[in-house]
Scaffold this motif. Structure first.
Motif, PDB file in Angstrom:
ATOM      1  N   ARG A  99      -6.144  -5.311   5.082  1.00 40.10           N
ATOM      2  CA  ARG A  99      -5.883  -6.268   6.181  1.00 40.10           C
ATOM      3  C   ARG A  99      -4.754  -7.220   5.807  1.00 40.10           C
ATOM      4  O   ARG A  99      -3.886  -7.523   6.623  1.00 40.10           O
ATOM      5  CB  ARG A  99      -7.134  -7.079   6.497  1.00 40.10           C
ATOM      6  CG  ARG A  99      -8.046  -6.407   7.434  1.00 40.10           C
ATOM      7  CD  ARG A  99      -9.107  -7.365   7.928  1.00 40.10           C
ATOM      8  NE  ARG A  99     -10.330  -6.611   8.121  1.00 40.10           N
ATOM      9  CZ  ARG A  99     -11.534  -7.039   7.868  1.00 40.10           C
ATOM     10  NH1 ARG A  99     -11.724  -8.246   7.406  1.00 40.10           N
ATOM     11  NH2 ARG A  99     -12.571  -6.277   8.078  1.00 40.10           N
ATOM     12  N   TRP A 100      -4.790  -7.705   4.567  1.00 34.57           N
ATOM     13  CA  TRP A 100      -3.754  -8.616   4.065  1.00 34.57           C
ATOM     14  C   TRP A 100      -2.393  -7.924   4.095  1.00 34.57           C
ATOM     15  O   TRP A 100      -1.399  -8.507   4.541  1.00 34.57           O
ATOM     16  CB  TRP A 100      -4.136  -9.072   2.654  1.00 34.57           C
ATOM     17  CG  TRP A 100      -3.068  -9.768   1.885  1.00 34.57           C
ATOM     18  CD1 TRP A 100      -2.405 -10.910   2.232  1.00 34.57           C
ATOM     19  CD2 TRP A 100      -2.535  -9.387   0.617  1.00 34.57           C
ATOM     20  NE1 TRP A 100      -1.509 -11.260   1.268  1.00 34.57           N
ATOM     21  CE2 TRP A 100      -1.573 -10.335   0.264  1.00 34.57           C
ATOM     22  CE3 TRP A 100      -2.799  -8.330  -0.252  1.00 34.57           C
ATOM     23  CZ2 TRP A 100      -0.851 -10.262  -0.929  1.00 34.57           C
ATOM     24  CZ3 TRP A 100      -2.091  -8.268  -1.443  1.00 34.57           C
ATOM     25  CH2 TRP A 100      -1.138  -9.216  -1.768  1.00 34.57           C
ATOM     26  N   ILE A 101      -2.344  -6.680   3.640  1.00 38.87           N
ATOM     27  CA  ILE A 101      -1.089  -5.917   3.634  1.00 38.87           C
ATOM     28  C   ILE A 101      -0.578  -5.729   5.059  1.00 38.87           C
ATOM     29  O   ILE A 101       0.607  -5.937   5.331  1.00 38.87           O
ATOM     30  CB  ILE A 101      -1.283  -4.555   2.933  1.00 38.87           C
ATOM     31  CG1 ILE A 101      -1.537  -4.767   1.433  1.00 38.87           C
ATOM     32  CG2 ILE A 101      -0.076  -3.640   3.164  1.00 38.87           C
ATOM     33  CD1 ILE A 101      -2.028  -3.526   0.699  1.00 38.87           C
ATOM     34  N   ALA A 140      -0.800  -3.521  -2.938  1.00 34.36           N
ATOM     35  CA  ALA A 140      -2.043  -2.836  -3.312  1.00 34.36           C
ATOM     36  C   ALA A 140      -2.317  -3.036  -4.800  1.00 34.36           C
ATOM     37  O   ALA A 140      -3.449  -3.319  -5.209  1.00 34.36           O
ATOM     38  CB  ALA A 140      -1.963  -1.352  -2.966  1.00 34.36           C
ATOM     39  N   VAL A 141      -1.285  -2.918  -5.609  1.00 32.47           N
ATOM     40  CA  VAL A 141      -1.435  -3.129  -7.060  1.00 32.47           C
ATOM     41  C   VAL A 141      -1.835  -4.579  -7.342  1.00 32.47           C
ATOM     42  O   VAL A 141      -2.714  -4.834  -8.166  1.00 32.47           O
ATOM     43  CB  VAL A 141      -0.133  -2.742  -7.799  1.00 32.47           C
ATOM     44  CG1 VAL A 141      -0.168  -3.183  -9.252  1.00 32.47           C
ATOM     45  CG2 VAL A 141       0.095  -1.235  -7.698  1.00 32.47           C
ATOM     46  N   GLN A 142      -1.232  -5.527  -6.640  1.00 35.07           N
ATOM     47  CA  GLN A 142      -1.623  -6.937  -6.806  1.00 35.07           C
ATOM     48  C   GLN A 142      -3.100  -7.133  -6.507  1.00 35.07           C
ATOM     49  O   GLN A 142      -3.814  -7.801  -7.251  1.00 35.07           O
ATOM     50  CB  GLN A 142      -0.833  -7.835  -5.849  1.00 35.07           C
ATOM     51  CG  GLN A 142       0.572  -8.119  -6.239  1.00 35.07           C
ATOM     52  CD  GLN A 142       1.236  -9.007  -5.205  1.00 35.07           C
ATOM     53  OE1 GLN A 142       0.587  -9.826  -4.558  1.00 35.07           O
ATOM     54  NE2 GLN A 142       2.530  -8.837  -5.031  1.00 35.07           N
ATOM     55  N   VAL A 189       0.121  -0.320   8.482  1.00 36.55           N
ATOM     56  CA  VAL A 189      -1.290   0.037   8.381  1.00 36.55           C
ATOM     57  C   VAL A 189      -1.433   0.977   7.189  1.00 36.55           C
ATOM     58  O   VAL A 189      -0.784   2.023   7.144  1.00 36.55           O
ATOM     59  CB  VAL A 189      -1.797   0.721   9.663  1.00 36.55           C
ATOM     60  CG1 VAL A 189      -3.237   1.179   9.493  1.00 36.55           C
ATOM     61  CG2 VAL A 189      -1.650  -0.222  10.846  1.00 36.55           C
ATOM     62  N   VAL A 190      -2.263   0.592   6.233  1.00 38.79           N
ATOM     63  CA  VAL A 190      -2.494   1.412   5.045  1.00 38.79           C
ATOM     64  C   VAL A 190      -3.918   1.951   5.108  1.00 38.79           C
ATOM     65  O   VAL A 190      -4.872   1.181   5.172  1.00 38.79           O
ATOM     66  CB  VAL A 190      -2.289   0.571   3.758  1.00 38.79           C
ATOM     67  CG1 VAL A 190      -2.617   1.400   2.524  1.00 38.79           C
ATOM     68  CG2 VAL A 190      -0.878   0.016   3.689  1.00 38.79           C
ATOM     69  N   GLN A 191      -4.038   3.260   5.117  1.00 36.73           N
ATOM     70  CA  GLN A 191      -5.355   3.889   5.107  1.00 36.73           C
ATOM     71  C   GLN A 191      -5.963   3.766   3.720  1.00 36.73           C
ATOM     72  O   GLN A 191      -5.254   3.609   2.724  1.00 36.73           O
ATOM     73  CB  GLN A 191      -5.239   5.369   5.496  1.00 36.73           C
ATOM     74  CG  GLN A 191      -4.653   5.600   6.871  1.00 36.73           C
ATOM     75  CD  GLN A 191      -5.475   4.937   7.973  1.00 36.73           C
ATOM     76  OE1 GLN A 191      -6.701   4.946   7.927  1.00 36.73           O
ATOM     77  NE2 GLN A 191      -4.795   4.366   8.958  1.00 36.73           N
ATOM     78  N   PRO A 245       7.750  -0.140  -3.716  1.00 39.55           N
ATOM     79  CA  PRO A 245       7.901  -0.661  -2.356  1.00 39.55           C
ATOM     80  C   PRO A 245       6.867  -1.775  -2.135  1.00 39.55           C
ATOM     81  O   PRO A 245       5.813  -1.799  -2.776  1.00 39.55           O
ATOM     82  CB  PRO A 245       7.583   0.549  -1.477  1.00 39.55           C
ATOM     83  CG  PRO A 245       7.796   1.736  -2.356  1.00 39.55           C
ATOM     84  CD  PRO A 245       7.454   1.282  -3.746  1.00 39.55           C
ATOM     85  N   ARG A 246       7.161  -2.671  -1.229  1.00 46.73           N
ATOM     86  CA  ARG A 246       6.322  -3.857  -1.039  1.00 46.73           C
ATOM     87  C   ARG A 246       4.858  -3.523  -0.775  1.00 46.73           C
ATOM     88  O   ARG A 246       3.953  -4.136  -1.353  1.00 46.73           O
ATOM     89  CB  ARG A 246       6.864  -4.708   0.113  1.00 46.73           C
ATOM     90  CG  ARG A 246       6.095  -5.994   0.296  1.00 46.73           C
ATOM     91  CD  ARG A 246       6.749  -6.895   1.294  1.00 46.73           C
ATOM     92  NE  ARG A 246       5.998  -8.148   1.373  1.00 46.73           N
ATOM     93  CZ  ARG A 246       5.954  -8.885   2.461  1.00 46.73           C
ATOM     94  NH1 ARG A 246       6.619  -8.538   3.533  1.00 46.73           N
ATOM     95  NH2 ARG A 246       5.259  -9.997   2.463  1.00 46.73           N
TER      96      ARG A 246
END
Length: 94
Positions: free
Chosen positions: A62-64, A36-38, A71-73, A30-31
């Motif tokens: 923040r970029w994601i 995160a992997v990038q 919002v990614v914890q 998923p995007r």
């Protein structure tokens, strides 16, 4: 033109079969997970090279959020990266 390789960089050849297998796994993410992997691999030095690991995670999250609205914890971010690493280890490096 010859590719630029820093003198202090540990040169390791690219194994195309492995690279293509890793890319196939990456393309199925998923995007948000892919981003995160990038941030941890392909953009780590160019975008975040001057930052500590914690600063990199904050900036990447923040970029994601800016790009996806999600919002990614921190624990989710770390899980995304670790799950991808484990999947590559199991499916590619066997």
């Amino acid at each position: 033109m010859e590719p630029y390789i820093r003198e202090d960089e540990d040169f390791r050849p690219i194994h195309m079969g492995h690279a293509l297998a890793v890319d196939a796994l990456y393309q199925r993410l998923p995007r948000t997970q892919a981003m995160a992997v990038q941030a941890e691999y392909t953009r780590k030095n160019t975008w975040f090279g001057q930052n500590t690991a914690m600063e990199r995670r904050v900036l990447a999250r923040r970029w994601i959020q800016k790009a996806t609205g999600e919002v990614v914890q921190d624990e989710d971010y770390l899980r995304f990266v670790e799950e991808f690493r484990a999947k590559v280890e199991v499916e590619v490096w066997v």
